[in-house]
Design a protein around this motif. Sequence first.
Motif, mmCIF file in Angstrom:
data_model
loop_
_atom_site.group_PDB
_atom_site.id
_atom_site.type_symbol
_atom_site.label_atom_id
_atom_site.label_comp_id
_atom_site.label_asym_id
_atom_site.label_seq_id
_atom_site.Cartn_x
_atom_site.Cartn_y
_atom_site.Cartn_z
ATOM 1 N N THR A 86 0.822 -1.215 0.000
ATOM 2 C CA THR A 86 0.000 0.000 0.000
ATOM 3 C C THR A 86 0.855 1.263 0.000
ATOM 4 O O THR A 86 0.545 2.218 -0.700
ATOM 5 C CB THR A 86 -0.956 -0.011 1.212
ATOM 6 N N GLN A 87 1.938 1.282 0.761
ATOM 7 C CA GLN A 87 2.763 2.484 0.895
ATOM 8 C C GLN A 87 3.889 2.562 -0.143
ATOM 9 O O GLN A 87 4.907 3.194 0.087
ATOM 10 C CB GLN A 87 3.361 2.560 2.297
ATOM 11 N N ASP A 141 7.176 1.829 11.814
ATOM 12 C CA ASP A 141 5.865 1.895 11.172
ATOM 13 C C ASP A 141 5.431 0.498 10.728
ATOM 14 O O ASP A 141 6.213 -0.455 10.799
ATOM 15 C CB ASP A 141 5.900 2.805 9.929
ATOM 16 N N LYS A 142 4.217 0.400 10.245
ATOM 17 C CA LYS A 142 3.698 -0.841 9.675
ATOM 18 C C LYS A 142 3.352 -0.575 8.210
ATOM 19 O O LYS A 142 2.779 0.466 7.880
ATOM 20 C CB LYS A 142 2.431 -1.311 10.401
ATOM 21 N N ALA A 143 3.707 -1.513 7.349
ATOM 22 C CA ALA A 143 3.345 -1.436 5.930
ATOM 23 C C ALA A 143 2.292 -2.499 5.667
ATOM 24 O O ALA A 143 2.329 -3.586 6.262
ATOM 25 C CB ALA A 143 4.571 -1.679 5.048
ATOM 26 N N GLU A 144 1.341 -2.192 4.804
ATOM 27 C CA GLU A 144 0.283 -3.147 4.460
ATOM 28 C C GLU A 144 0.659 -3.872 3.167
ATOM 29 O O GLU A 144 0.865 -3.244 2.132
ATOM 30 C CB GLU A 144 -1.048 -2.433 4.284
ATOM 31 N N GLU A 158 0.302 -7.137 7.755
ATOM 32 C CA GLU A 158 1.174 -6.004 8.044
ATOM 33 C C GLU A 158 2.603 -6.476 8.226
ATOM 34 O O GLU A 158 2.840 -7.572 8.742
ATOM 35 C CB GLU A 158 0.726 -5.284 9.315
ATOM 36 N N GLU A 160 6.385 -5.041 9.754
ATOM 37 C CA GLU A 160 7.075 -3.995 10.504
ATOM 38 C C GLU A 160 8.135 -3.369 9.600
ATOM 39 O O GLU A 160 8.868 -4.077 8.901
ATOM 40 C CB GLU A 160 7.739 -4.586 11.747
#
Length: 176
Positions: A86-87, A141-144, A158, A160
């Motif tokens: 997502t990011q 942060d967390k990435a999806e 998710e 890390e």
Amino acid sequence: MNMATKSSHAFKTMVIAGALAGTITLTACASEPEAPAEEVAGTIPGMSVSNARMVLGAVKGNPAAVYFDLKYDADRGLSIRRADVTQAGSATLHDYGEYDFKVQMMEALPIPLAKGTEVQFKPGGLHIMAFDPSPDLKPGDKAEITITVSGGGTHVFEAEVLAAGDERAAGTGDGN
């Protein structure tokens, strides 16, 4: 037709009708087929992901890499055919292979999954390359991550976010 023949014919018809009625009744009483395990939106039944981490590039703006351990324990065979982050602007499943007598990174072929399959996405092997990662991503942060399989099903989890060089990036530290 004589009376005996008519009675015989009527008797045969009643026997056949009775047999059919019994079959229909037995079919109706048969147990219903077992319902499939309840599906949770964004998951693939039988699939689990652990130790998920996204390692940022050492130079801001360079691609990031996503690593994780995947287990698949459902009866239906599938293959992983795509990954999204997502990011990130885009993402690609990558692997290493030999070409022109050199080992190099390349786009991965679909990854087959059968009951009992365990796959490690790790440095030097299968991984997800996340191109144009968001400049807002920072360690902690967390990435999806979304994995898409044959048939279009998706599994979302998710990861890390880690800094380049973090000892957990290779999956050997005391991280999750």
